[in-house]
Design an enzyme around this catalytic site. Sequence first.
Site, PDB file in Angstrom:
ATOM      1  N   GLY A  59       0.854  -1.176   0.000  1.00 24.66           N
ATOM      2  CA  GLY A  59       0.000   0.000   0.000  1.00 24.66           C
ATOM      3  C   GLY A  59       0.891   1.227   0.000  1.00 24.66           C
ATOM      4  N   GLU A  60       0.567   2.196   0.844  1.00 25.30           N
ATOM      5  CA  GLU A  60       1.379   3.404   0.980  1.00 25.30           C
ATOM      6  C   GLU A  60       1.850   3.472   2.433  1.00 25.30           C
ATOM      7  OE1 GLU A  60       2.011   6.637   2.102  1.00 25.30           O
ATOM      8  OE2 GLU A  60       3.577   6.517   0.567  1.00 25.30           O
ATOM      9  N   SER A  61       3.147   3.293   2.658  1.00 21.28           N
ATOM     10  CA  SER A  61       3.649   3.111   4.025  1.00 21.28           C
ATOM     11  C   SER A  61       3.419   4.328   4.909  1.00 21.28           C
ATOM     12  CB  SER A  61       5.141   2.754   3.997  1.00 21.28           C
ATOM     13  OG  SER A  61       5.910   3.786   3.409  1.00 21.28           O
ATOM     14  N   CYS A  92       6.136  -5.088   0.425  1.00 20.92           N
ATOM     15  CA  CYS A  92       6.324  -3.750  -0.129  1.00 20.92           C
ATOM     16  C   CYS A  92       6.248  -2.684   0.972  1.00 20.92           C
ATOM     17  CB  CYS A  92       5.326  -3.492  -1.252  1.00 20.92           C
ATOM     18  SG  CYS A  92       5.771  -2.056  -2.285  1.00 20.92           S
ATOM     19  N   ARG A 122      13.269   3.522  -0.087  1.00 17.34           N
ATOM     20  CA  ARG A 122      11.869   3.617  -0.523  1.00 17.34           C
ATOM     21  C   ARG A 122      11.785   3.968  -2.010  1.00 17.34           C
ATOM     22  NH1 ARG A 122       7.884   5.948   2.909  1.00 17.34           N
ATOM     23  NH2 ARG A 122       7.840   7.671   1.428  1.00 17.34           N
ATOM     24  N   ILE A 160       5.719  -2.524  -7.496  1.00 14.71           N
ATOM     25  CA  ILE A 160       4.982  -1.270  -7.660  1.00 14.71           C
ATOM     26  C   ILE A 160       5.553  -0.248  -6.678  1.00 14.71           C
ATOM     27  CG2 ILE A 160       2.724  -0.145  -7.603  1.00 14.71           C
ATOM     28  CD1 ILE A 160       1.463  -2.926  -8.030  1.00 14.71           C
ATOM     29  N   ARG A 161       6.280   0.731  -7.187  1.00  8.17           N
ATOM     30  CA  ARG A 161       6.973   1.713  -6.325  1.00  8.17           C
ATOM     31  C   ARG A 161       7.701   0.970  -5.206  1.00  8.17           C
ATOM     32  NH1 ARG A 161       3.024   6.006  -4.129  1.00  8.17           N
ATOM     33  NH2 ARG A 161       4.991   6.974  -3.520  1.00  8.17           N
ATOM     34  N   HIS A 249       4.912  -7.844  -4.447  1.00  8.56           N
ATOM     35  CA  HIS A 249       3.521  -8.051  -4.011  1.00  8.56           C
ATOM     36  C   HIS A 249       3.034  -9.466  -4.337  1.00  8.56           C
ATOM     37  CE1 HIS A 249       2.272  -3.808  -3.156  1.00  8.56           C
ATOM     38  NE2 HIS A 249       3.279  -3.539  -3.979  1.00  8.56           N
ATOM     39  N   GLU A 251       0.629 -10.923  -3.033  1.00  9.01           N
ATOM     40  CA  GLU A 251      -0.831 -10.929  -2.913  1.00  9.01           C
ATOM     41  C   GLU A 251      -1.536 -10.588  -4.220  1.00  9.01           C
ATOM     42  OE1 GLU A 251       0.386  -6.709  -1.594  1.00  9.01           O
ATOM     43  OE2 GLU A 251       1.237  -8.734  -1.645  1.00  9.01           O
TER      44      GLU A 251
END
Length: 280
Positions: A59-61, A92, A122, A160-161, A249, A251
């Site tokens: 997600g977005e940490s 991630c 990051r 992804i990023r 990821h 998942e």
Amino acid sequence: MATTATVGVLALQGAFHEHIKLLETAVVSENDSELSWNFIEVRTPVELLQCDALIIPGGESTTMSLVAAKSGLLEPLRDFVKVYRRPTWGTCAGLILLSESANRTKRGGQDLIGGLDVRVSRNYFGRQTESFEAALDLPFLALPNRRDDESNKSYRGIFIRAPVVEKVLYISTGEQVGEAAEEGTVFAPSRTPEDELAKKMLGMPVEIMATLPGRKAKIIQKLSLTSGNNEAGDIIAVRQGNVFGTSFHPELTGDARIHAWWLQEVRKFIRSKTTLELKS
């Protein structure tokens, strides 16, 4: 009668539902008379207390840490990982949160949980538009003496990023204070493990579980990065005792092999903890 183990997936933001679906897939073919599984979404400290193990999803940490802090869940998460030292896996953004140090971060802009003595970089591979997939060689999934088995196939890694592990740090039971000297780097607060098993897990060395060869050499000039080992590749999966982290990821793949492997590791820990409790 089988014992029930509860695995939580942090559900503040990110791909938590996808993790639960793959956990359910991973146990369909199991036949374990000693242990059954219960999977729950975790949003509160009360739900976290029910868990024997935890997944922190992609997600977005920064968003996840802010929401955790506002909901009173950040400190319980640190206790879960570093005091009780229960099995935890971060993907991630989850890897970033579980790291003891993270760079390319504004001071005060990212709270870390900690648990893995590593420094992560990051968004290492760039922005969302530079996301990619790669066939990964994951030796820890391979079953011995069965070279034709599904477990030996390459794994589709989705980045992804994504972060990478920039450096494996020395093992510390306290804060990684040496990281404070690194510009743009934040580090996690220390916690004291509650018992000997937790202390043992916390003091185990960091294992490099997977690397991504070749990619860094192609982008290092573009991102102006100088650290790491081009020949060895970028570190994309690590384990320290019963805490595990992946840059990619799993998942999002529909492939449950890593989830099945991780549940086996959780099972081993639960059995070890039960044995010690019976002896005490």
